[in-house]
Design a protein around this motif. Structure first.
Motif, PDB file in Angstrom:
ATOM      1  N   LEU A   1      42.441  30.494  36.599  1.00 43.17           N
ATOM      2  CA  LEU A   1      41.526  30.782  35.508  1.00 43.17           C
ATOM      3  C   LEU A   1      40.769  32.078  35.765  1.00 43.17           C
ATOM      4  CD1 LEU A   1      40.040  27.195  34.986  1.00 43.17           C
ATOM      5  CD2 LEU A   1      41.958  28.277  33.770  1.00 43.17           C
ATOM      6  N   ALA A   2      40.373  32.760  34.695  1.00 49.93           N
ATOM      7  CA  ALA A   2      39.618  34.018  34.813  1.00 49.93           C
ATOM      8  C   ALA A   2      38.317  33.784  35.577  1.00 49.93           C
ATOM      9  CB  ALA A   2      39.323  34.572  33.425  1.00 49.93           C
ATOM     10  N   GLY A   3      37.990  34.723  36.473  1.00 49.33           N
ATOM     11  CA  GLY A   3      36.760  34.634  37.253  1.00 49.33           C
ATOM     12  C   GLY A   3      36.911  33.898  38.564  1.00 49.33           C
ATOM     13  N   GLU A   4      38.028  33.173  38.745  1.00 47.29           N
ATOM     14  CA  GLU A   4      38.248  32.495  40.027  1.00 47.29           C
ATOM     15  C   GLU A   4      38.650  33.520  41.097  1.00 47.29           C
ATOM     16  OE1 GLU A   4      39.581  28.010  38.708  1.00 47.29           O
ATOM     17  OE2 GLU A   4      41.156  29.520  38.943  1.00 47.29           O
ATOM     18  N   ARG A   5      38.321  33.192  42.338  1.00 46.68           N
ATOM     19  CA  ARG A   5      38.580  34.169  43.412  1.00 46.68           C
ATOM     20  C   ARG A   5      38.912  33.467  44.721  1.00 46.68           C
ATOM     21  NH1 ARG A   5      34.301  35.166  46.841  1.00 46.68           N
ATOM     22  NH2 ARG A   5      34.828  37.361  47.058  1.00 46.68           N
ATOM     23  N   ILE A   6      39.603  34.183  45.566  1.00 42.65           N
ATOM     24  CA  ILE A   6      39.795  33.774  46.963  1.00 42.65           C
ATOM     25  C   ILE A   6      39.393  34.959  47.840  1.00 42.65           C
ATOM     26  CG2 ILE A   6      41.643  32.132  46.490  1.00 42.65           C
ATOM     27  CD1 ILE A   6      43.615  34.305  47.538  1.00 42.65           C
TER      28      ILE A   6
ATOM     29  N   SER B   1      39.010  32.067  58.014  1.00 41.59           N
ATOM     30  CA  SER B   1      38.075  32.876  57.219  1.00 41.59           C
ATOM     31  C   SER B   1      38.307  32.765  55.718  1.00 41.59           C
ATOM     32  CB  SER B   1      38.195  34.349  57.630  1.00 41.59           C
ATOM     33  OG  SER B   1      39.491  34.863  57.344  1.00 41.59           O
ATOM     34  N   VAL B   2      39.274  31.929  55.280  1.00 39.00           N
ATOM     35  CA  VAL B   2      39.595  31.842  53.856  1.00 39.00           C
ATOM     36  C   VAL B   2      38.460  31.157  53.106  1.00 39.00           C
ATOM     37  CG1 VAL B   2      41.163  30.862  52.144  1.00 39.00           C
ATOM     38  CG2 VAL B   2      42.073  31.831  54.263  1.00 39.00           C
ATOM     39  N   GLY B   3      38.081  31.765  51.981  1.00 36.54           N
ATOM     40  CA  GLY B   3      37.020  31.190  51.160  1.00 36.54           C
ATOM     41  C   GLY B   3      37.400  31.258  49.684  1.00 36.54           C
ATOM     42  N   GLY B   4      36.573  30.651  48.828  1.00 31.88           N
ATOM     43  CA  GLY B   4      36.845  30.643  47.398  1.00 31.88           C
ATOM     44  C   GLY B   4      37.952  29.663  47.033  1.00 31.88           C
ATOM     45  N   ALA B   5      38.274  29.622  45.772  1.00 37.40           N
ATOM     46  CA  ALA B   5      39.332  28.700  45.312  1.00 37.40           C
ATOM     47  C   ALA B   5      39.855  29.160  43.963  1.00 37.40           C
ATOM     48  CB  ALA B   5      38.792  27.276  45.211  1.00 37.40           C
ATOM     49  N   MET B   6      41.115  28.867  43.712  1.00 34.79           N
ATOM     50  CA  MET B   6      41.752  29.157  42.433  1.00 34.79           C
ATOM     51  C   MET B   6      42.515  27.925  41.970  1.00 34.79           C
ATOM     52  SD  MET B   6      43.318  33.004  42.725  1.00 34.79           S
ATOM     53  CE  MET B   6      42.262  34.439  42.973  1.00 34.79           C
TER      54      MET B   6
ATOM     55  N   LEU C   1      37.579  40.563  52.389  1.00 35.77           N
ATOM     56  CA  LEU C   1      38.395  40.977  51.254  1.00 35.77           C
ATOM     57  C   LEU C   1      38.384  39.873  50.210  1.00 35.77           C
ATOM     58  CD1 LEU C   1      41.519  42.447  53.109  1.00 35.77           C
ATOM     59  CD2 LEU C   1      39.346  43.548  52.582  1.00 35.77           C
ATOM     60  N   GLY C   2      37.894  40.199  49.022  1.00 34.08           N
ATOM     61  CA  GLY C   2      37.865  39.232  47.935  1.00 34.08           C
ATOM     62  C   GLY C   2      38.789  39.664  46.808  1.00 34.08           C
ATOM     63  N   PHE C   3      39.497  38.719  46.198  1.00 37.32           N
ATOM     64  CA  PHE C   3      40.437  39.007  45.105  1.00 37.32           C
ATOM     65  C   PHE C   3      40.123  38.042  43.967  1.00 37.32           C
ATOM     66  CE2 PHE C   3      42.319  40.363  49.050  1.00 37.32           C
ATOM     67  CZ  PHE C   3      42.758  41.639  48.738  1.00 37.32           C
ATOM     68  N   ALA C   4      39.736  38.640  42.815  1.00 40.28           N
ATOM     69  CA  ALA C   4      39.275  37.835  41.685  1.00 40.28           C
ATOM     70  C   ALA C   4      40.202  38.019  40.491  1.00 40.28           C
ATOM     71  CB  ALA C   4      37.849  38.238  41.317  1.00 40.28           C
ATOM     72  N   VAL C   5      40.323  36.960  39.696  1.00 42.95           N
ATOM     73  CA  VAL C   5      41.178  36.976  38.501  1.00 42.95           C
ATOM     74  C   VAL C   5      40.410  37.612  37.344  1.00 42.95           C
ATOM     75  CG1 VAL C   5      42.482  35.577  36.878  1.00 42.95           C
ATOM     76  CG2 VAL C   5      42.366  34.916  39.300  1.00 42.95           C
ATOM     77  N   ASP C   6      40.908  38.717  36.835  1.00 44.58           N
ATOM     78  CA  ASP C   6      40.418  39.389  35.625  1.00 44.58           C
ATOM     79  C   ASP C   6      39.023  40.008  35.732  1.00 44.58           C
ATOM     80  OD1 ASP C   6      42.734  39.042  34.146  1.00 44.58           O
ATOM     81  OD2 ASP C   6      42.117  37.066  33.425  1.00 44.58           O
ATOM     82  N   GLN C   7      38.117  39.392  36.455  1.00 41.13           N
ATOM     83  CA  GLN C   7      36.776  39.956  36.561  1.00 41.13           C
ATOM     84  C   GLN C   7      36.209  39.675  37.954  1.00 41.13           C
ATOM     85  OE1 GLN C   7      34.760  37.917  33.372  1.00 41.13           O
ATOM     86  NE2 GLN C   7      34.343  36.082  34.589  1.00 41.13           N
ATOM     87  N   ALA C   8      35.441  40.666  38.467  1.00 45.25           N
ATOM     88  CA  ALA C   8      34.913  40.578  39.835  1.00 45.25           C
ATOM     89  C   ALA C   8      33.748  39.614  39.901  1.00 45.25           C
ATOM     90  CB  ALA C   8      34.478  41.959  40.315  1.00 45.25           C
TER      91      ALA C   8
ATOM     92  N   ASP D   1      32.523  43.277  46.413  1.00 46.97           N
ATOM     93  CA  ASP D   1      33.662  43.487  47.311  1.00 46.97           C
ATOM     94  C   ASP D   1      34.995  43.059  46.689  1.00 46.97           C
ATOM     95  OD1 ASP D   1      32.034  44.466  49.307  1.00 46.97           O
ATOM     96  OD2 ASP D   1      31.694  42.484  50.186  1.00 46.97           O
ATOM     97  N   ASP D   2      34.958  42.464  45.538  1.00 41.51           N
ATOM     98  CA  ASP D   2      36.187  41.916  44.959  1.00 41.51           C
ATOM     99  C   ASP D   2      37.118  42.995  44.413  1.00 41.51           C
ATOM    100  OD1 ASP D   2      35.516  39.355  45.538  1.00 41.51           O
ATOM    101  OD2 ASP D   2      34.831  38.820  43.521  1.00 41.51           O
ATOM    102  N   THR D   3      38.408  42.768  44.597  1.00 41.75           N
ATOM    103  CA  THR D   3      39.451  43.546  43.934  1.00 41.75           C
ATOM    104  C   THR D   3      40.028  42.665  42.817  1.00 41.75           C
ATOM    105  OG1 THR D   3      39.994  44.708  45.968  1.00 41.75           O
ATOM    106  CG2 THR D   3      41.641  44.745  44.227  1.00 41.75           C
ATOM    107  N   VAL D   4      40.019  43.194  41.613  1.00 39.57           N
ATOM    108  CA  VAL D   4      40.420  42.399  40.451  1.00 39.57           C
ATOM    109  C   VAL D   4      41.923  42.542  40.203  1.00 39.57           C
ATOM    110  CG1 VAL D   4      40.106  42.080  37.963  1.00 39.57           C
ATOM    111  CG2 VAL D   4      38.129  42.630  39.412  1.00 39.57           C
TER     112      VAL D   4
END
Length: 509
Positions: free
Chosen positions: A245-250, A216-221, A264-271, A275-278
């Motif tokens: 980098l800012a704005g990237e998420r997994i 289920s892993v998605g996104g990339a950093m 569950l989404g986790f984003a760098v500095d900004q959502a 659903d993202d947790t920054v």
């Protein structure tokens, strides 16, 4: 003194005299029979008097008796079906009112509205329990074949237990402890080694808590390697080889105990999504990894106080309401419950059995009460309080009412919304008004069959009555004509016989 006629000397006129007497006697019998036919309207007082038609008369009378027997069964069955139709309509209305209250109150953000809504749902729940214990002629409607057994315990006992056996609130509380765990992370563990963050389930085969969804892993950093979920127990590794980098998420998905999944989404500095947790970028990869671990812990803690509570409540309610006399509900092993990794052996932890009626799973609920309304036509109209539609409605209401909604706590609205959302989902699928309407439809179809059978029996009785009338009933007009003719003949015969009896030799000469 009586003198036997056999002692009379034989004479030429003796035989003729006896024949005349028999003829007069026969005519008298015919006269009496015609008078009886005119008075009673029947050809004969005995079946033997009907001659060759006596067999047909007996056959048609037997068929009429069978038809009348079916009619009696239909009368009783029709009343029962009307009662079941009214009762299921009442249950459907009560559940629909509870659902409406949840829909109207969800997301209001006001404690007074939540309190009022809970009280309304409580009233509907208590009335539903009362309705499930309805009787007809001293027999319970929703107890299957054990119609003399009160099927459902009272609402207070269901919720709070009876002092010896645990009620729904205790069962749900124990399940919530087992699903939440000691740390409040839903039986998940996080670990930080250098710049590598690990998220894992706490034990292999643990039936409780949140589960990682494979693939289920998605996104990339940038400068981040994600591995898993894999292994036993399943584990997800996020390794920072540099700074993202800012704005990237997994993102990844977890499954709650009731089967519902949460992304569950986790984003760098900004959502990037709602659903993202920054989390912030640290000075080093290790510091950034620590920030991600804190974000994961925060998100899991939030889920534990909201979505997980509702999911645990639903699962525990389903387990509680699955119980019956011959099938005790499953219970979490313990105490302690927050470290449990298995269920207690069946029946070892006393629990309220909410449904006390017939629970034979090999016999369908409708088949627990049957009535034959015609040859080969059997109507099934039994019911059990633990049928899926009714049981699932109780599950939704019980789960919702077993939740606490304390004032002055930020999570109260989340608790209400989470419980209401799951209850509404149940009402829209396995339980609720539409599911109960299907039950109502069963009784409606049975009523239609009964009415058709009743019409057939009415037509059959009319037909048989006409056949019996042709065989057994006298034609009064014809009988009167025969009587008049016979009276005339008989009077003339009496007159002639009287004159002949006065003849003497002197008169003859």
């Amino acid at each position: 003194m009586y003198v036997p006629t056999s002692l009379y000397p034989y004479a030429g006129g003796t035989l003729k005299s006896k024949q005349n007497a028999r003829l007069l006697l026969s005519m008298r019998y015919q006269l009496d029979d015609l008078q009886r036919q005119i008075a009673s309207g029947k050809k004969s007082q005995t079946f033997g008097g009907l001659g060759d038609m006596r067999v047909s008369s007996l056959t048609f009378r037997n068929q009429t008796g069978v038809t009348e027997g079916y009619t009696s069964v239909i009368d009783i069955t029709s009343i029962r079906l009307k009662i079941m139709d009214q009762s299921t309509n009442e249950l459907r209305t009560l559940v629909d009112k509870a659902r409406s209250v949840m829909l109207e109150t969800r997301g209001t953000g006001g404690y007074p509205e939540i309190t009022a809504g809970v009280k309304q749902v409580q009233a509907q729940f208590e009335q539903i329990v009362t309705s499930l214990n309805n009787q007809h002629e001293g027999l319970y409607l929703y107890s299957g074949r054990t119609r003399d057994v009160r099927p459902v315990v009272d609402a207070n006992t269901i919720m709070w237990g009876d002092g010896t056996n645990a009620g729904l609130r205790q069962v749900i509380d124990e399940r919530r402890q087992a699903d939440l765990g000691v740390t409040g992370l839903g039986r998940m563990t996080t670990n930080l080694v250098g710049s590598n963050v690990t998220l894992a389930e706490d034990a292999v085969g643990n039936p409780f808590g949140i589960k990682l969804v494979a693939g289920s892993v998605g996104g990339a950093m940038s400068n981040v390697t994600v591995t898993g979920p894999a292994g036993a127990p399943p584990q997800l590794d996020v390794n920072f080889t540099g700074l993202p980098l800012a704005g990237e998420r997994i993102s990844f998905t977890v499954q709650l105990p009731d089967g519902k999944t949460v992304n569950l989404g986790f984003a760098v500095d900004q959502a990037g999504t709602a659903d993202d947790t920054v989390f912030p970028v640290g000075a080093t990869p290790a510091a950034t990894a620590a920030n991600l671990q804190a974000a994961i812990n925060s998100r899991l803690t939030s889920i534990g106080q909201g979505e997980l509570r509702a999911a645990s409540g639903l699962v525990a309610a389903r387990e509680f309401f699955s119980g019956s006399v011959n099938n005790p509900p499953p219970r979490v092993a313990g105490p302690p419950f927050n470290t449990a990794t298995a269920y207690a052996p069946a029946g070892t932890r006393p629990t309220v059995i909410w449904y006390r009626g017939d629970d034979d799973t090999l016999v369908a609920a409708r088949d627990t009460q049957r009535a034959e309304v015609d040859g080969g036509t059997v109507i099934n109209f039994g019911a059990r309080a633990n049928e899926t539609a009714l049981r699932e409605s109780m599950v939704a209401l019980g789960m919702f009412l077993a939740e606490d909604y304390p004032p002055g706590i930020a999570s109260t609205q989340d608790r209400f919304d989470g419980a209401a959302a799951r209850a509404i989902e149940v009402f829209g699928s396995t339980g609720g008004p539409n599911a109960i309407l299907e039950m109502n439809g069963d009784f409606g179809r049975a009523s239609s069959q009964v009415k058709d059978a009743e019409t057939r029996h009415e037509d059959r009785k009319v037909f048989l009555s006409s056949l019996l009338a042709e065989i057994e009933n006298a034609n009064k007009e014809e009988a009167i004509l025969q009587l008049t003719s016979l009276q005339t003949t008989l009077e003339a015969s009496y007159s002639v016989t009287s004159r002949l009896s006065q003849l003497s030799l002197v008169n003859y000469l």
